[in-house]
Design a protein around this motif. Sequence first.
Motif, PDB file in Angstrom:
ATOM      1  N   ALA A 144       0.819  -1.210   0.000  1.00 17.83           N
ATOM      2  CA  ALA A 144       0.000   0.000   0.000  1.00 17.83           C
ATOM      3  C   ALA A 144       0.856   1.265   0.000  1.00 17.83           C
ATOM      4  O   ALA A 144       2.038   1.233   0.346  1.00 17.83           O
ATOM      5  N   GLU A 156      -2.996   4.011   6.430  1.00 15.83           N
ATOM      6  CA  GLU A 156      -4.451   3.886   6.404  1.00 15.83           C
ATOM      7  C   GLU A 156      -4.917   3.011   5.247  1.00 15.83           C
ATOM      8  O   GLU A 156      -5.744   2.106   5.437  1.00 15.83           O
ATOM      9  N   THR A 157      -4.390   3.240   4.060  1.00 16.29           N
ATOM     10  CA  THR A 157      -4.786   2.440   2.903  1.00 16.29           C
ATOM     11  C   THR A 157      -4.449   0.971   3.117  1.00 16.29           C
ATOM     12  O   THR A 157      -5.255   0.079   2.819  1.00 16.29           O
ATOM     13  N   ARG A 204      -7.067  -2.266   3.333  1.00 18.08           N
ATOM     14  CA  ARG A 204      -6.935  -3.425   2.444  1.00 18.08           C
ATOM     15  C   ARG A 204      -6.821  -4.713   3.248  1.00 18.08           C
ATOM     16  O   ARG A 204      -7.444  -5.734   2.920  1.00 18.08           O
ATOM     17  N   LYS A 226      -1.163   8.539   7.952  1.00 17.96           N
ATOM     18  CA  LYS A 226      -0.900   8.987   6.585  1.00 17.96           C
ATOM     19  C   LYS A 226       0.553   8.770   6.170  1.00 17.96           C
ATOM     20  O   LYS A 226       0.945   9.159   5.060  1.00 17.96           O
ATOM     21  N   GLU A 232       5.834   0.431  -0.820  1.00 17.84           N
ATOM     22  CA  GLU A 232       4.724   0.553  -1.769  1.00 17.84           C
ATOM     23  C   GLU A 232       5.050  -0.132  -3.095  1.00 17.84           C
ATOM     24  O   GLU A 232       6.135   0.032  -3.657  1.00 17.84           O
TER      25      GLU A 232
END
Length: 335
Positions: free
Chosen positions: A89, A93-94, A98, A198, A204
């Motif tokens: 991610a 948060e993302t 997920r 954040k 990623e």
Amino acid sequence: MDNSQTYPLFMATDVVCRILGVDPQVMLETSGLGALPYGRSELRGTAKQYFDCWNTMEVLSPRPDYVPHLGVAISRGPVIPVFFTLSCAPDTETGLLRLAQFKSLLGPTLMRVFWDGGLLRLEFDSVDARVPMPPNLGALHLVTVVENIRGATAHPVCAVAAGFDGSEEDRHMIAGHLGVMPERSQAAYVAFAPEDAKRRFVSENPALWADIEADLSLQLAAQNNRWPVADRVRGALIDLMPSGRKGAEDVALALGISRSTLQRRLHEEGTSYQVLLDATRRDMAIRYLTKSTLRVDEIASILAYRDANSFSRSFRTWTGFSPTEFREANDRNFT
């Protein structure tokens, strides 16, 4: 809640037992599950049986600090594809949102992610309110998620609040790992400050995530008998292979049908089990070689090969290259 719903036990038998040095068969027998065919097919259990395994592990563990020890070892040790939901991610948060979507693939645990009072809060609970999650399993979830976030951000992220229904001694045991003393609470939860929620992930990987999401969606669909059997087989294989299981018997058990029915339905769809196994392994191998930094032996393990040499022989048959040659050629094409 459907009491017949079952969940894979490999996290207990293949991951936790190995880390703690506990004999899986002894654990199953102590849990009252000794009749399960460990080592011969995929083991699945109800929510109660899953939690019984965890409670037994607590008794058999040779370490008093088994919760933080397991949390660190799981986050840094075996490659568990579900955790790619987090690491691939762009930010905390993302990644947590997920992970919550696919958390049930690892066991009978719900994960909720939401903003509360300006903090990003995660809560873990049993999928069945009639079968409560053991408090120290909740504690393990807290340690594991914090450790995973630290690895993904390369930053010493600490929780700003946490809690679970454990004794003061149990709460002290994980306080140093969380960065905060957990309160005594019915819900197992952990909360992060907005800047950590954040915080960008150094791990990623949007290209890998696109494929991982499709794989995990197939795993969820494997239990839906309205999907084509070939798709359900691929989903079951993606689920089973990291625990070393790839046989037609294992897949048939996971799908809730007999092996002969599985073979007949695949024939009706114009394919075979071996064709699907080879195609699934090939596609996943190419993905991990081109979109991740996993070692060849780690990829071999995810694909249920006995060792890296066996994997390399299969890969050369599929592509004409060894895994290392294939990765180096791909790297040259993109430099």
